[in-house]
Design a protein around this motif. Sequence first.
Motif, PDB file in Angstrom:
ATOM      1  N   ARG A 103      -8.187   8.405   4.952  1.00 47.83           N
ATOM      2  CA  ARG A 103      -8.814   8.384   3.624  1.00 47.83           C
ATOM      3  C   ARG A 103     -10.132   9.174   3.653  1.00 47.83           C
ATOM      4  O   ARG A 103     -10.413   9.978   2.768  1.00 47.83           O
ATOM      5  N   ALA A 162       0.841  -1.199   0.000  1.00 52.81           N
ATOM      6  CA  ALA A 162       0.000   0.000   0.000  1.00 52.81           C
ATOM      7  C   ALA A 162       0.873   1.246   0.000  1.00 52.81           C
ATOM      8  O   ALA A 162       1.878   1.314   0.684  1.00 52.81           O
ATOM      9  N   ALA A 163       0.467   2.200  -0.806  1.00 47.46           N
ATOM     10  CA  ALA A 163       1.234   3.434  -0.879  1.00 47.46           C
ATOM     11  C   ALA A 163       1.267   4.100   0.492  1.00 47.46           C
ATOM     12  O   ALA A 163       0.287   4.070   1.225  1.00 47.46           O
ATOM     13  N   LEU A 193      -9.803   8.379  14.756  1.00 45.67           N
ATOM     14  CA  LEU A 193     -10.504   7.246  14.155  1.00 45.67           C
ATOM     15  C   LEU A 193     -11.542   7.764  13.156  1.00 45.67           C
ATOM     16  O   LEU A 193     -11.849   8.961  13.116  1.00 45.67           O
ATOM     17  N   THR A 194     -12.087   6.830  12.401  1.00 46.41           N
ATOM     18  CA  THR A 194     -13.076   7.208  11.394  1.00 46.41           C
ATOM     19  C   THR A 194     -14.249   7.948  12.034  1.00 46.41           C
ATOM     20  O   THR A 194     -14.773   8.911  11.464  1.00 46.41           O
ATOM     21  N   SER A 195     -14.654   7.512  13.229  1.00 49.66           N
ATOM     22  CA  SER A 195     -15.805   8.151  13.871  1.00 49.66           C
ATOM     23  C   SER A 195     -15.516   9.628  14.160  1.00 49.66           C
ATOM     24  O   SER A 195     -16.428  10.464  14.121  1.00 49.66           O
ATOM     25  N   ASP A 196     -14.259   9.953  14.437  1.00 47.87           N
ATOM     26  CA  ASP A 196     -13.915  11.363  14.676  1.00 47.87           C
ATOM     27  C   ASP A 196     -14.092  12.179  13.395  1.00 47.87           C
ATOM     28  O   ASP A 196     -14.563  13.315  13.429  1.00 47.87           O
ATOM     29  N   SER A 225      -5.874   6.620  11.865  1.00 45.35           N
ATOM     30  CA  SER A 225      -6.104   5.328  11.229  1.00 45.35           C
ATOM     31  C   SER A 225      -6.154   5.500   9.723  1.00 45.35           C
ATOM     32  O   SER A 225      -6.501   6.566   9.220  1.00 45.35           O
ATOM     33  N   PRO A 226      -5.763   4.452   8.986  1.00 44.83           N
ATOM     34  CA  PRO A 226      -5.753   4.578   7.522  1.00 44.83           C
ATOM     35  C   PRO A 226      -7.118   4.951   6.974  1.00 44.83           C
ATOM     36  O   PRO A 226      -7.233   5.755   6.052  1.00 44.83           O
ATOM     37  N   LYS A 227      -8.160   4.385   7.541  1.00 42.44           N
ATOM     38  CA  LYS A 227      -9.504   4.682   7.039  1.00 42.44           C
ATOM     39  C   LYS A 227      -9.874   6.126   7.348  1.00 42.44           C
ATOM     40  O   LYS A 227     -10.442   6.827   6.519  1.00 42.44           O
ATOM     41  N   GLY A 234      -9.484   7.757  20.031  1.00 43.03           N
ATOM     42  CA  GLY A 234      -8.977   6.409  20.264  1.00 43.03           C
ATOM     43  C   GLY A 234      -8.410   6.281  21.660  1.00 43.03           C
ATOM     44  O   GLY A 234      -8.190   7.275  22.355  1.00 43.03           O
ATOM     45  N   GLY A 254      -8.333  13.159  18.498  1.00 45.34           N
ATOM     46  CA  GLY A 254      -8.595  11.734  18.363  1.00 45.34           C
ATOM     47  C   GLY A 254      -9.305  11.190  19.584  1.00 45.34           C
ATOM     48  O   GLY A 254      -9.028  11.587  20.715  1.00 45.34           O
TER      49      GLY A 254
END
Lengths: 392, 331
Positions: free
Chosen positions: A128, A111-112, A150-153, A123-125, A144, A142
Amino acid sequence: MATSVVMPALELAQETGKLVAWRKKEGDSVSKGEPLLEVETDKAVVEIEAPADGVLAAVTAQAGAVIAVGKTIAWILRPGETPPAETAPADSGRHAAAAEPVAAATSAPVAARAAGKGGGRISPKARRFAQEHGIDLAMLRGSGSEGEILTSDVEAAIAAAGAPTQVEVPGSIWRLMAERTLQSWTTVPHFFVVRDVDAGALNETRKQRGPAIERERSVSLTHTDLLVALVARALARHPRVNASWTPKGIRSNEEINIGVAIAVADGVVATVIKNAGQIALGDISVQRRDLAERAKGGRTRPADIAGATFTISNLGMYHVDAFTAIISPPQAAILAVGSITDRVVPVDGRPAVRPIVTLTLSCDHRVIDGAHGALFMNDLADAVRDPEKWLQ
Amino acid sequence: MPEVIARELTFGEAIREALAEEMRRDSRVVILGEDVAEAGTPFKVLAGLVQEFGPERVVDTPISEAGFTGIGVGAAMTGLRPVVDIMFGDFITLTMDQMANQAAKVHYMSGGMWKVPMVMRTTLGATRRSAAQHSQSLHAWFCHIPGLKVIMPSTPYDVKGLLKAAIRDDNPVIVFEDKMMYKLKGPVPVEEYTIPIGKADIKRAGEDITIVATSSMVQVALGAAVMLEEIGISAEVVDPRTLWPLDEHTLVESAKKTSRAIVIDEGYARYGTTAELASVIVEGAFFHLDQPVARMGAMHVPIPFSPPLEDATVPTERSVFDVARALCSKR
């Protein structure tokens, strides 16, 4: 099929063998099993048999050569066959350093690496998601267990922002303006000289001269037109303010061409009234009107915006008291004009209500110093206070 | 799953039924191993088969895994479809040359002229108080070798369908059965079915976290999922069912959906199955992950004989629950 003759491995640990002699010459017929060459190991000289029937061809190793085990040193061909094209070295895979990496070893592209932002972990998600929704990760805290974003944030930030963030793609004029003002603001050393000037006479001149111009040229005389004419005349006395900074030094500009900033749908353009100090007031009005109409209609011609040596930006019609403007290089100065408003000022030692305009000159300090700027503003203030004298 | 499932079998009974059906269907299917005939194996999985098929097709061998595995490989090459029984998975170490260098490679090295349609059935799993030499889960050893297929059934339904598919497969297939699961009951249809080798099964659908589990760890994961549900975490349990070939797509898509993943396997975590499965998920779902992929496997120690210590070396419902909760929790 052509049969390869390879340097044999006669011992387990053998890496190379020395070719002592060929028993056959290139082009000789050979039979499978008959002695073909002699190879020397560190223990003995060994006779190697031909691996097939045919003609010895494509001999690449000569007597005395030390050759890697497994390497093809000749071919035995049947009638009509030719040696195969140069093949990859037949060295053992372990030593084939020059060979192409074996693709099968990687099951998936790595992965790049995502661009790193300093500080907390993301997080990666979440990273993105933030990118896709235009969320600035630096603004997030964050949630976490160790403060990771995290995505939820990111989702919470998207929700807090309400409607999805809209990114407006600017038009070409706006983009050019953005680039030019950034470059000017970050590379031109600006300083500002401010004068409050009594505009009573200016109003009077407009009232006196306006009807004739209206009648003869079908155009109304504006404060801006008067200022273009007066600024041009003041500049004639202050060539430094009409100059340009160049890598070689300060260039005096022969002509006095006044740019007038005009708001258009997508940004601002500065249209140019050439030789403004030498043409009639009515001509200035006509030119200013035509330029403005073309600019607002998106029909500006290249000549309309070329060659300004000084710019006037007038926000008076927007009821702005005063402001500072960004210079348009290679010009050395720009005049910001506020609205003409009644203010209480001392006149002959007594309070009086007078129409006052605030003029702010932005100067490129590489070309204009404080005294230059102040002296120019002195003359300009005089011109505004007594336009008729300057318009002679 | 077919409609008629009005009966339950144990895991062991499902294996016995699969073998019996395939032996009736194909006279080339034979069983070789220690105590497979009269004793029906120590776990009684094969009880009754010798009575139906006779001692020539259910063959008790001497205590020599290397020897009778080699016989199995040779028998497979020469026309039979043997099912070789290795009583404890720990003993596969003795069969490694026959499996890794012969069974796995004969088809390739003969240019396809030979094949080895052989099944090895063996066991894995700790917590039976069998001590360090009878409690290991060494399936990763075989997964490492190209040419071998490795199956890890987790339910009576799966073991029957997969074992029948394995017997009909022309390649050497190793079936690992957790010895603690032989009494596990589950629905098994009466009618004929097989399960394709290389297809994962979602044992429980969920939204918040993916738990990839193998063999008996599937049951552990399902137990943890029930506990997680009680605290509002929806866990998806994915059973690869076969480690090679591996259904990477199902694993990756599940992880993409949930953004979090735990991989559980009873083999040693170090250099083990969990490492491979986690790697597959990270490579395939990296930009969809919200947490690092967690791995849970056997502790890197010989399995202790002491019951409390033994229980501490392998994943449990409680430990899976704790890890899942931590991955889903917020500060």
